[in-house]
Design a protein around this motif. Sequence first.
Motif, PDB file in Angstrom:
ATOM      1  N   SER A 197       1.175  -1.825  -0.224  1.00  0.00           N
ATOM      2  CA  SER A 197       0.229   0.168   0.355  1.00  0.00           C
ATOM      3  C   SER A 197       0.806   1.155  -0.181  1.00  0.00           C
ATOM      4  O   SER A 197       0.845   2.130  -0.446  1.00  0.00           O
ATOM      5  CB  SER A 197      -1.028   0.026   1.042  1.00  0.00           C
ATOM      6  OG  SER A 197      -2.035   1.080   1.466  1.00  0.00           O
ATOM      7  N   LEU A 198       1.784   1.193   1.031  1.00  0.00           N
ATOM      8  CA  LEU A 198       2.731   2.316   0.857  1.00  0.00           C
ATOM      9  C   LEU A 198       3.315   2.763  -1.016  1.00  0.00           C
ATOM     10  O   LEU A 198       3.202   3.578  -1.106  1.00  0.00           O
ATOM     11  CB  LEU A 198       4.212   2.547   1.815  1.00  0.00           C
ATOM     12  CG  LEU A 198       3.624   1.957   3.319  1.00  0.00           C
ATOM     13  CD1 LEU A 198       4.642   2.032   4.270  1.00  0.00           C
ATOM     14  CD2 LEU A 198       3.033   3.939   3.669  1.00  0.00           C
ATOM     15  N   SER A 199       4.317   1.860  -1.144  1.00  0.00           N
ATOM     16  CA  SER A 199       4.489   1.512  -2.571  1.00  0.00           C
ATOM     17  C   SER A 199       3.457   2.118  -3.310  1.00  0.00           C
ATOM     18  O   SER A 199       4.139   2.823  -4.406  1.00  0.00           O
ATOM     19  CB  SER A 199       5.224   0.069  -2.742  1.00  0.00           C
ATOM     20  OG  SER A 199       6.030  -0.540  -1.749  1.00  0.00           O
ATOM     21  N   ARG A 200       3.111   1.576  -3.882  1.00  0.00           N
ATOM     22  CA  ARG A 200       1.315   2.015  -4.211  1.00  0.00           C
ATOM     23  C   ARG A 200       1.344   4.010  -3.969  1.00  0.00           C
ATOM     24  O   ARG A 200       1.200   4.742  -5.331  1.00  0.00           O
ATOM     25  CB  ARG A 200       0.114   1.277  -3.435  1.00  0.00           C
ATOM     26  CG  ARG A 200      -1.309   1.600  -5.732  1.00  0.00           C
ATOM     27  CD  ARG A 200      -1.785   0.475  -4.804  1.00  0.00           C
ATOM     28  NE  ARG A 200      -3.228   0.489  -4.077  1.00  0.00           N
ATOM     29  CZ  ARG A 200      -2.092   0.032  -2.928  1.00  0.00           C
ATOM     30  NH1 ARG A 200      -1.487  -1.447  -3.119  1.00  0.00           N
ATOM     31  NH2 ARG A 200      -2.903  -0.456  -1.900  1.00  0.00           N
ATOM     32  N   GLU A 201       0.691   3.901  -2.989  1.00  0.00           N
ATOM     33  CA  GLU A 201       1.087   5.681  -2.636  1.00  0.00           C
ATOM     34  C   GLU A 201       1.724   6.521  -3.369  1.00  0.00           C
ATOM     35  O   GLU A 201       1.583   7.492  -2.912  1.00  0.00           O
ATOM     36  CB  GLU A 201       0.003   5.700  -0.671  1.00  0.00           C
ATOM     37  CG  GLU A 201      -0.705   5.092  -0.521  1.00  0.00           C
ATOM     38  CD  GLU A 201      -2.359   5.718  -0.713  1.00  0.00           C
ATOM     39  OE1 GLU A 201      -1.765   6.738  -1.661  1.00  0.00           O
ATOM     40  OE2 GLU A 201      -3.285   5.115  -1.440  1.00  0.00           O
ATOM     41  N   PHE A 202       3.149   5.697  -2.522  1.00  0.00           N
ATOM     42  CA  PHE A 202       4.477   6.691  -3.126  1.00  0.00           C
ATOM     43  C   PHE A 202       4.391   7.278  -4.580  1.00  0.00           C
ATOM     44  O   PHE A 202       4.661   7.933  -4.931  1.00  0.00           O
ATOM     45  CB  PHE A 202       5.351   6.419  -2.424  1.00  0.00           C
ATOM     46  CG  PHE A 202       5.534   6.601  -1.158  1.00  0.00           C
ATOM     47  CD1 PHE A 202       6.028   8.038  -0.316  1.00  0.00           C
ATOM     48  CD2 PHE A 202       5.600   5.910   0.299  1.00  0.00           C
ATOM     49  CE1 PHE A 202       6.761   8.594   0.962  1.00  0.00           C
ATOM     50  CE2 PHE A 202       5.594   6.068   1.531  1.00  0.00           C
ATOM     51  CZ  PHE A 202       6.332   7.467   1.786  1.00  0.00           C
ATOM     52  N   ALA A 203       4.420   6.250  -5.286  1.00  0.00           N
ATOM     53  CA  ALA A 203       3.919   5.864  -7.134  1.00  0.00           C
ATOM     54  C   ALA A 203       3.057   6.742  -6.906  1.00  0.00           C
ATOM     55  O   ALA A 203       3.400   7.833  -8.204  1.00  0.00           O
ATOM     56  CB  ALA A 203       3.402   4.187  -6.563  1.00  0.00           C
ATOM     57  N   GLU A 204       1.667   6.650  -6.417  1.00  0.00           N
ATOM     58  CA  GLU A 204       0.890   8.002  -7.100  1.00  0.00           C
ATOM     59  C   GLU A 204       1.382   9.018  -6.101  1.00  0.00           C
ATOM     60  O   GLU A 204       1.027  10.243  -7.241  1.00  0.00           O
ATOM     61  CB  GLU A 204      -0.428   7.379  -6.296  1.00  0.00           C
ATOM     62  CG  GLU A 204      -0.914   6.523  -6.549  1.00  0.00           C
ATOM     63  CD  GLU A 204      -2.585   6.059  -5.797  1.00  0.00           C
ATOM     64  OE1 GLU A 204      -2.990   6.363  -4.814  1.00  0.00           O
ATOM     65  OE2 GLU A 204      -3.177   4.824  -6.677  1.00  0.00           O
TER      66      GLU A 204
ATOM     67  N   ARG B 131       3.941  10.048  -6.543  1.00  0.00           N
ATOM     68  CA  ARG B 131       5.405  10.667  -7.300  1.00  0.00           C
ATOM     69  C   ARG B 131       4.452  10.842  -8.520  1.00  0.00           C
ATOM     70  O   ARG B 131       5.491  12.095  -9.113  1.00  0.00           O
ATOM     71  CB  ARG B 131       6.028   9.489  -7.617  1.00  0.00           C
ATOM     72  CG  ARG B 131       7.228   9.019  -6.139  1.00  0.00           C
ATOM     73  CD  ARG B 131       8.287   8.683  -6.636  1.00  0.00           C
ATOM     74  NE  ARG B 131       8.382   6.548  -7.355  1.00  0.00           N
ATOM     75  CZ  ARG B 131       7.564   6.151  -5.540  1.00  0.00           C
ATOM     76  NH1 ARG B 131       8.688   6.259  -4.443  1.00  0.00           N
ATOM     77  NH2 ARG B 131       7.217   5.214  -6.227  1.00  0.00           N
ATOM     78  N   GLN B 132       3.498  10.089  -8.793  1.00  0.00           N
ATOM     79  CA  GLN B 132       2.804  10.189 -10.092  1.00  0.00           C
ATOM     80  C   GLN B 132       1.818  11.757  -9.996  1.00  0.00           C
ATOM     81  O   GLN B 132       2.453  12.321 -10.891  1.00  0.00           O
ATOM     82  CB  GLN B 132       2.101   9.496 -10.496  1.00  0.00           C
ATOM     83  CG  GLN B 132       0.923   9.706 -12.132  1.00  0.00           C
ATOM     84  CD  GLN B 132       0.579   8.569 -12.176  1.00  0.00           C
ATOM     85  OE1 GLN B 132       0.488   7.820 -11.301  1.00  0.00           O
ATOM     86  NE2 GLN B 132      -0.250   8.466 -13.555  1.00  0.00           N
ATOM     87  N   VAL B 133       1.900  12.493  -9.367  1.00  0.00           N
ATOM     88  CA  VAL B 133       1.117  14.017  -9.200  1.00  0.00           C
ATOM     89  C   VAL B 133       1.979  14.747  -8.952  1.00  0.00           C
ATOM     90  O   VAL B 133       1.960  15.702 -10.170  1.00  0.00           O
ATOM     91  CB  VAL B 133      -0.036  13.481  -7.693  1.00  0.00           C
ATOM     92  CG1 VAL B 133      -0.521  15.128  -8.016  1.00  0.00           C
ATOM     93  CG2 VAL B 133      -0.800  13.245  -8.212  1.00  0.00           C
ATOM     94  N   LEU B 134       2.860  14.408  -8.557  1.00  0.00           N
ATOM     95  CA  LEU B 134       4.271  15.024  -8.186  1.00  0.00           C
ATOM     96  C   LEU B 134       5.004  15.681  -9.772  1.00  0.00           C
ATOM     97  O   LEU B 134       5.139  16.381 -10.308  1.00  0.00           O
ATOM     98  CB  LEU B 134       5.543  14.737  -7.377  1.00  0.00           C
ATOM     99  CG  LEU B 134       5.265  15.315  -6.402  1.00  0.00           C
ATOM    100  CD1 LEU B 134       6.103  14.364  -5.222  1.00  0.00           C
ATOM    101  CD2 LEU B 134       4.490  16.595  -5.245  1.00  0.00           C
ATOM    102  N   GLU B 135       4.938  14.302 -10.339  1.00  0.00           N
ATOM    103  CA  GLU B 135       5.927  14.538 -12.159  1.00  0.00           C
ATOM    104  C   GLU B 135       5.068  15.087 -12.451  1.00  0.00           C
ATOM    105  O   GLU B 135       5.123  16.096 -14.109  1.00  0.00           O
ATOM    106  CB  GLU B 135       5.675  13.456 -12.414  1.00  0.00           C
ATOM    107  CG  GLU B 135       6.405  12.165 -12.048  1.00  0.00           C
ATOM    108  CD  GLU B 135       6.883  11.407 -12.063  1.00  0.00           C
ATOM    109  OE1 GLU B 135       6.421  10.612 -12.880  1.00  0.00           O
ATOM    110  OE2 GLU B 135       8.310  10.257 -11.624  1.00  0.00           O
TER     111      GLU B 135
END
Length: 516
Positions: free
Chosen positions: A219-226, A228-232
């Motif tokens: 879940s944490l990996s998914r949240e951080f990926a999301e 990162r996607q938002v930041l990108e």
Amino acid sequence: MASGSESRELECMICLKLFTDPTTIPCGHSYCIECIKTFRQSQINKYNKYSCPQCKDPLGKEPELKKNTTLCALVELSKTAEPKQPLSPTASEDGTHHSQCDICNPERATATCLTSNMSYCCKHVETHYENGHLKSHKHRNVIEAVCETGGEYQCVDCVAAHPACLYSSVQGEFDKKKETLKRKLESVTSAIQTTEENLAKRSKEKREIEQSAARINESLSREFAELRQVLEEREKAALSAVRSSQKAASSRVSQIIHGLSSAQDALQRKKSELELVNVKDFFEFLRTDLPETEESSLAVDEESTALIQEEGSAVKDAIADLKDDVQSKLDNAIKAIKQTQTEGFANLTFDPNTAHKRLALSEGNRRVTVKQNNRTDSCMQERFTISQVMASTGFSEGCHYWEVNTRLSKGWAIGIAYQRLGRADKLGRNALSWCVEWSRSRFSAWHDSVEVRLPQGELSGIGVHLKCDEGKVSFYAVSVSETLLHTFDVQFSEPVFPVFWLFGLDKGSALSFVEP
């Protein structure tokens, strides 16, 4: 003609007849080849399949049997002698049970040799006593009694010879010991069942923890990926906005530059015209009209530059605020996880009033070290008279956990005990204490002087998990991961205190509490 004793020497101890194709085995005894083969292959030989029927000497690998030609010749010479008739087996008059002869089963045994643990019928018992290797063995009758004074097994003749002793029957002692064995087996079986249940429970708990951690990590990996996607995406949007502003501003500035270039050209022309005005002729100069100049065309437009700088600063400020906010929230979340991990982690210290006179405390009483000349008040009643020390804090309810660093000690015991543990009582050697210990390259668990050997070797750290309400204390090997060593199930009747024992009093040997 051969004498009776000479004829007996030529008889096989198994069939009690003259040798037929005699063979001599490595221990020196001789038998008929077929008799010794049958003896080996039968179930009569319940002690050792490859041992001598007389002396029980182990033969190792089954030897190759060869005919003894010398004995064959002697047998042929003695065949003219009258063979001695063996004694008939004696029947039991009182109907009591007797064991079977270990040589010629199923004949009933009339005597038992306690030295060799063999039973003999009336045929073989005489040979047993006449054999030079065995003639020192005692008891010519079946063992029927046990001396309650000395614990020796006696036949009826021995009982008659010692009338002052108290005896009990072998059968009674057998039944009593069998019942004791049954109770011990039941106790061990129950302990095994309890241990298996605990292992199953802890294994399930471990799997659930691992699965929960895996789900959280995912879940944490998914949240951080999301994130990162938002930041990108926001990065791309901000960069695009800056580029758009830059293009618009550049366009406006280009227009200004073009205008300024045109104005510059016009001014250069005006200058040239002004330079051509004749100033030498006074009256002509006064009559000449001077060219008009435009002051506004000389101004520079800085509005676009200021605007793009303002837009860039706004994005940078937004990124800085977002960074601080994300970092603060993540730090708080990680701190909460760590607090959950250390919940119940006991902050313990050693009690200086209980420390043995050669044990010194340091590091805020969180480290105990052996000192050869430690200056302490050895007359305090609370002080242990052996190299032990108790913790300052006891527990009567709740769950508590602590870890001990054992790297600097070659021998130690770590456990818990009631506060009333005697100051000369050793940890684990009484009903008031429970512990695990490392001593003489052996790892064990102890309670009430009962030792349970554990398979582990030397450890660098021990974790103790005390569950007062559940009546459990578990010991773990602490390294990269935790390994359960042993669990005691105890119904605690009063508060318990951590207790520590340093073996050998080697100078510098030490134990210390690990920080949470």
